[in-house]
Design an enzyme around this catalytic site. Structure first.
Site, PDB file in Angstrom:
ATOM      1  N   LEU A 223      -8.696   1.433  -0.890  1.00  0.00           N
ATOM      2  CA  LEU A 223      -7.233   0.979  -0.968  1.00  0.00           C
ATOM      3  C   LEU A 223      -6.232   1.604   0.237  1.00  0.00           C
ATOM      4  O   LEU A 223      -5.989   3.198   0.047  1.00  0.00           O
ATOM      5  CB  LEU A 223      -6.726   1.544  -2.232  1.00  0.00           C
ATOM      6  CG  LEU A 223      -7.093   0.816  -2.930  1.00  0.00           C
ATOM      7  CD1 LEU A 223      -6.712   1.272  -4.498  1.00  0.00           C
ATOM      8  CD2 LEU A 223      -6.673  -1.374  -2.910  1.00  0.00           C
ATOM      9  N   HIS A 224      -6.079   1.042   0.998  1.00  0.00           N
ATOM     10  CA  HIS A 224      -5.125   2.412   1.898  1.00  0.00           C
ATOM     11  C   HIS A 224      -3.991   1.227   2.622  1.00  0.00           C
ATOM     12  O   HIS A 224      -2.858   1.837   3.040  1.00  0.00           O
ATOM     13  CB  HIS A 224      -5.761   2.579   3.242  1.00  0.00           C
ATOM     14  CG  HIS A 224      -5.935   1.726   4.685  1.00  0.00           C
ATOM     15  ND1 HIS A 224      -7.098   0.574   4.534  1.00  0.00           N
ATOM     16  CD2 HIS A 224      -5.302   1.600   5.400  1.00  0.00           C
ATOM     17  CE1 HIS A 224      -7.183   0.135   5.038  1.00  0.00           C
ATOM     18  NE2 HIS A 224      -6.758  -0.130   5.976  1.00  0.00           N
ATOM     19  N   ARG A 225      -3.575   0.174   2.026  1.00  0.00           N
ATOM     20  CA  ARG A 225      -2.542  -0.925   2.761  1.00  0.00           C
ATOM     21  C   ARG A 225      -1.057  -0.684   2.078  1.00  0.00           C
ATOM     22  O   ARG A 225      -1.227  -0.229   0.439  1.00  0.00           O
ATOM     23  CB  ARG A 225      -2.915  -2.412   2.375  1.00  0.00           C
ATOM     24  CG  ARG A 225      -3.282  -2.903   2.908  1.00  0.00           C
ATOM     25  CD  ARG A 225      -3.855  -3.622   4.504  1.00  0.00           C
ATOM     26  NE  ARG A 225      -4.934  -3.778   5.013  1.00  0.00           N
ATOM     27  CZ  ARG A 225      -5.227  -3.292   5.829  1.00  0.00           C
ATOM     28  NH1 ARG A 225      -4.385  -3.157   6.858  1.00  0.00           N
ATOM     29  NH2 ARG A 225      -6.515  -3.691   6.108  1.00  0.00           N
TER      30      ARG A 225
END
Ligand code: UD1
Length: 378
Positions: A223-225
């Site tokens: 996850l990084h958005r």
């Protein structure tokens, strides 16, 4: 860092080509293009430009080493900042080297700020721009990458697309058909190359082998958005759903620096069944996700790599710019509603996941097609 030279002084029949990379997802895309160039079969004298958008060892140097990327000819060392700050720094520094070295052609990949910044600079200096991974559209203009894609494609001269939807978007936006090449995907070229290398390595050589020994079955999270990890409510909801999924299947979560910062800042509780690690090098990560029962991600590239390897993937976003992974591959776009995430993960673990097949031209030969087309075009 390895140091075989990419660059060479151009002879009379060669064109000067700048290849740009800046952030982690760019590195796996330029690696196979540089490898193909090293065969010496194309009329280009190439130089590699690293903007320095990503700079930590774990986000940059390890990829250069593992993916056999030569040392950059230029390192612009722009670092982090707001979008405007980062883009402006890349533009100023890239303009200086373009003016000094006068490339005939600039090749950009993907949709990060470096892609946008360098294509604008090149175009304003009347240098041709080739965009690899062109034409992808999520339809979501709140995503910084969507703006980068739209602007880069509006001014590029040659377009290399990974899937039919890319071709259709570019045509709908008025780009000439003869400038658009449906070539497949350089990231899949890289994936197949690394899968072969991985098969030849002893498991003990990989840092993720102990995790695989500890968990015979596991899932993988990335996850990084900003839309997922910068908002405490959204991020907490996703993590609550993943905690629930992890009751049935342990989940391994290599944590991106942006995500790590927000996990700490928001004080989100993580159960023991979700195992956090530092960001992983390419081979370590490949070793992990290729055998996962399930991948849960908001990455663009991982939607494609899981499709190429037939691993079930749940995309924790409301849309994807890579619809072929859904229509033909193993990907399902599930959004960020916690109940839906749990329901879809449960279905996959119960054996109701998609089978999927490999999309057209995802055959490991996209880099050669791109360089052949450019050799004729430029
Ligand atoms: C960028 C790309 C995104 C891509 C992602 C992959 C844009 C607009 N975004 O997002 O498309 O999917 O890379 O990782 O280009 N940081 C470090 N070390 C680093 C780099 C970043 O600690 O080497 C930290 C910094 O605090 C920085 C934050 O991570 O502020 C975010 O980095 P940034 O490059 O701004 O965006 P990403 O979220 O990585």
């Amino acid at each position: 860092m390895r140091n075989p030279a990419v660059s060479a002084s151009p002879n009379a029949t060669q064109k000067k080509l700048f290849i740009v990379a800046g952030a982690r997802p760019n590195f796996m895309k330029i690696a196979p293009i540089l490898r193909e160039l090293r065969r010496g079969a194309y009329p280009f004298a190439a130089k590699l430009v690293h903007t320095g958008q990503h700079y930590d060892k774990a986000m940059s140097d390890v990829f250069f080493e593992e993916l056999e990327i030569p040392r950059p000819d230029y390192h612009l060392e722009v670092g982090s900042g707001s979008h405007a700050e980062q883009t402006a720094r890349i533009m100023t520094r890239f303009e200086a080297i373009c003016l000094r070295d006068r490339p005939d052609l600039v090749l950009v990949v993907g949709d990060v700020n470096s892609t946008l910044a360098c294509s604008i600079v090149a175009k304003k200096l009347h240098i041709g721009v080739a965009h690899v991974e062109a034409g992808l559209r999520s339809g979501d203009r709140a995503m910084p990458e969507e703006i980068n894609r739209l602007v880069t494609d509006a001014i590029s001269d040659w377009f290399f697309v990974t899937e039919q939807s890319g071709l259709e978007h570019l045509l709908a936006e008025g780009q000439p058909r003869d400038r658009i090449h449906f070539v497949g995907h350089v990231m899949i070229d890289n994936l197949f190359h690394q899968v072969e290398k991985l098969a030849a390595l002893p498991p003990a050589a990989l840092g993720t082998t102990p995790l695989k020994q500890r968990f015979p079955e596991y899932g993988v999270i990335t996850l990084h958005r900003p839309s997922n990890v910068d908002d405490p409510q959204v991020f907490s909801g996703i993590m609550a759903a993943l905690a629930e999924v992890s009751q049935g299947l342990p989940l391994i979560f290599p944590v991106h620096p942006r995500t790590r910062g927000n996990l700490d800042k928001f004080g989100i509780a993580i159960p023991d069944s979700v195992v956090l690690t530092e960001p992983l090098a390419y081979m370590d990560f490949l070793n992990l996700f290729k055998d996962a029962r399930l991948v849960l991600t908001d990455s663009g590239g991982l939607q494609e790599e899981t499709t190429a390897l037939g691993v079930p993937c749940l995309t924790l976003r409301e849309n994807t710019e890579r619809p072929v992974t859904v229509d033909e591959g193993t990907n399902t776009v599930v959004g960020v509603d916690p109940a839906r995430i749990v329901a879809e993960a449960t279905a996959i673990l119960a054996g109701r996941g998609k089978q999927g097949c490999r999309p057209q031209f995802w055959d490991g030969r996209a880099s050669g097609r791109i360089l052949e087309a450019l050799a004729v075009a430029v």
